[in-house]
Every structure is written in structure tokens, then in C-alpha cells.
Design a protein around this motif. Structure first.
Motif, short mmCIF file in Angstrom:
data_model
loop_
_atom_site.label_atom_id
_atom_site.label_comp_id
_atom_site.label_asym_id
_atom_site.label_seq_id
_atom_site.Cartn_x
_atom_site.Cartn_y
_atom_site.Cartn_z
N ARG A 64 54.25 53.82 79.23
CA ARG A 64 54.84 53.64 79.01
C ARG A 64 55.07 52.99 77.58
O ARG A 64 56.51 53.26 78.50
CB ARG A 64 54.98 54.90 77.90
N ARG A 89 63.58 52.88 73.10
CA ARG A 89 63.71 53.66 74.59
C ARG A 89 63.76 54.90 74.92
O ARG A 89 62.88 55.66 75.34
CB ARG A 89 64.03 52.59 76.09
N LEU A 117 62.08 57.14 71.96
CA LEU A 117 60.18 57.58 72.35
C LEU A 117 60.09 57.78 74.45
O LEU A 117 59.50 58.49 74.05
CB LEU A 117 59.76 56.64 72.54
N LEU A 136 59.74 56.05 76.81
CA LEU A 136 59.64 54.79 77.50
C LEU A 136 59.79 54.60 78.42
O LEU A 136 60.93 54.69 79.06
CB LEU A 136 59.64 53.66 75.85
N GLU A 137 59.00 53.80 79.79
CA GLU A 137 59.41 54.31 81.27
C GLU A 137 59.47 52.69 81.47
O GLU A 137 60.40 52.11 82.43
CB GLU A 137 57.68 54.62 81.83
N SER A 192 48.26 51.36 79.97
CA SER A 192 49.70 51.64 79.14
C SER A 192 49.33 51.99 77.98
O SER A 192 48.44 51.67 77.88
CB SER A 192 50.60 50.59 79.73
N GLU A 193 50.41 52.37 77.93
CA GLU A 193 50.26 53.13 76.31
C GLU A 193 51.70 51.97 75.38
O GLU A 193 52.57 52.40 76.48
CB GLU A 193 50.99 54.44 75.91
N PHE A 218 53.73 50.16 72.47
CA PHE A 218 54.37 50.77 71.09
C PHE A 218 55.38 49.13 70.75
O PHE A 218 56.04 48.51 71.61
CB PHE A 218 55.55 51.29 71.16
N ASP A 273 50.45 50.70 68.26
CA ASP A 273 51.28 51.62 67.75
C ASP A 273 52.39 51.05 67.34
O ASP A 273 53.15 50.21 67.64
CB ASP A 273 51.99 53.18 68.44
#
Length: 221
Positions: free
Chosen positions: A2, A25, A28, A30-31, A97-98, A100, A125
């Protein structure tokens, strides 16, 4: 993975940028936060320093955070940079990967003036963060967002800290309150042009870089 995509001119990068990225980060889960300094933005300002300097300052600013990385995807382009193209390229680079797309409420309000905004909102997103100069209620009439105004008011009043709204494209837009920090690159540049201190507004490494390269001074422009 993410990944949060955080674009901007970073002219210069400052603690407001860094704190916002860290809170997104953490909130959410996030990595990675990928900082993407703009190469040649569509509306280039006369106060915009050379991309090599803005890239270097951003690189220095994020060096101590293992979750922060920098991308030269826009910096290496000679033509104007558009977010819709950058996001498409990043999706190809990170196919598993996702992503944002992070932007402030003020930038989201300006979205109709961007290149292919409908396509951009369908690609990825969004994470829309509060800015000191713009409240969430201001985005109530956005043509790209579906959210009730009472939700936006609750965010502005601090009753809730985040809300998962829906973009008209069907994508998610996470509306997120962050620590208000009235630090702006415009104000920092103004201070530097008056030979005033910018200490505690940005990392020491960035301040040292600005001084050593004579950036944002009338003689250095």
C-alpha cells in the motif's frame, strides 16, 4: 504493498509536508509514502527553483524516515508534468501495489482545472487531507465526490477524524483530518528573500542546502 503518492513542487519541502505524509501513512496503514517532486508543472511559477534543487531538498528531508521514498518520475521529464500521466506510469511500475493519491482540500477543489480529472479519479483511490486555509465543507459541491455535507461538517468540527467517501468514479476518497500546521512554502520563500530565519519551519538539512546554494534570495533567483 500500500503506497501513498504525495506529489507537489516542494518549493521548498517543509515540516507541513512531512507531518502530513506521516499522519496519512499511520492512519491508513501504508507501507510507503512516495514523494514525487514536480518537474515542470502546468502552471510554472517564477519563484519555482530548478528541479534538481527541489529533488535534492526533498531527498534530504525524508532521509531519516524509512517509510519515505522519493521518485524522479516527473523530474526527469523535460515537458510539463500531469498527475494523470504520473499515476498511470506509477501503476505500471507498481502493478501489484495499491496506490493512494494524496492531496489537500484546496487542490481537490481545483481538480476541474487539471488534465483529464475524470480519468484521474477513476485510476486511483484518493486521500484528501485538511488544509489550514480550506475546510472540508468547501468540497461539498465537488463534481467528483459523493458525500453528505453533515459528514464534512463533522470533520471540520473534529467530531470525526476520517471518513471513507465515494468518488463519482466508484473509487474511494479517504477524508482525513491531520494536525493543522500553518507552514507554507510561500511564507518560507518570503522570509528567505528578506534574509530572515526559517529555522524550525523545515529540516536543518534543507535549510543548510538552501543557504549553501543561495536559493530563494533576490540575488539567487
Amino acid at each position: 504493498m500500500r503506497i501513498g503518492v504525495f506529489g507537489g513542487t516542494f518549493n521548498p519541502v517543509h515540516y507541513g509536508h512531512l507531518r502530513a505524509a506521516e499522519e496519512v501513512r499511520e492512519s491508513l496503514g501504508l507501507e510507503r509514502i512516495l514523494f514525487v517532486p514536480a518537474g515542470v508543472p502546468p502552471l510554472k511559477s517564477s519563484e519555482l527553483e530548478a528541479v534538481k534543487h527541489r529533488y535534492s531538498m526533498t531527498e534530504l528531508a525524508i532521509a531519516s524516515n524509512r517509510f519515505f521514498e522519493i521518485s524522479d518520475i516527473e523530474c526527469k521529464k523535460s515537458e510539463r508534468s500531469y498527475s494523470v500521466d504520473t499515476v498511470q506510469e506509477l501503476k505500471a511500475l507498481y502493478p501489484d501495489s495499491e496506490l493512494f493519491f494524496i492531496l489537500g482540500t484546496d487542490a481537490f477543489m481545483d481538480l476541474p482545472n487539471w488534465r483529464q480529472p475524470e480519468k484521474l479519479t477513476a485510476l486511483v483511490d484518493f486521500v484528501i487531507i485538511a488544509r489550514p486555509s480550506c475546510v472540508f465543507a468547501d468540497i461539498a459541491n465537488s463534481p467528483y465526490l459523493e458525500v453528505k455535507k453533515d459528514v464534512l461538517l463533522k470533520l471540520d468540527q473534529g467530531i470525526i477524524d476520517s471518513y471513507n467517501a465515494t468518488l463519482k468514479s466508484g473509487r474511494t476518497a479517504v477524508l482525513l483530518r491531520i494536525t493543522p500546521m500553518a507552514v507554507s512554502a510561500t511564507h518560507i520563500r518570503a522570509l528567505l528573500q528578506k534574509n530572515k530565519s526559517v529555522k524550525y519551519l523545515l529540516p536543518e538539512s534543507v535549510e543548510s542546502y538552501i543557504i549553501s546554494h543561495g536559493l530563494y534570495t533576490k540575488t539567487g533567483q
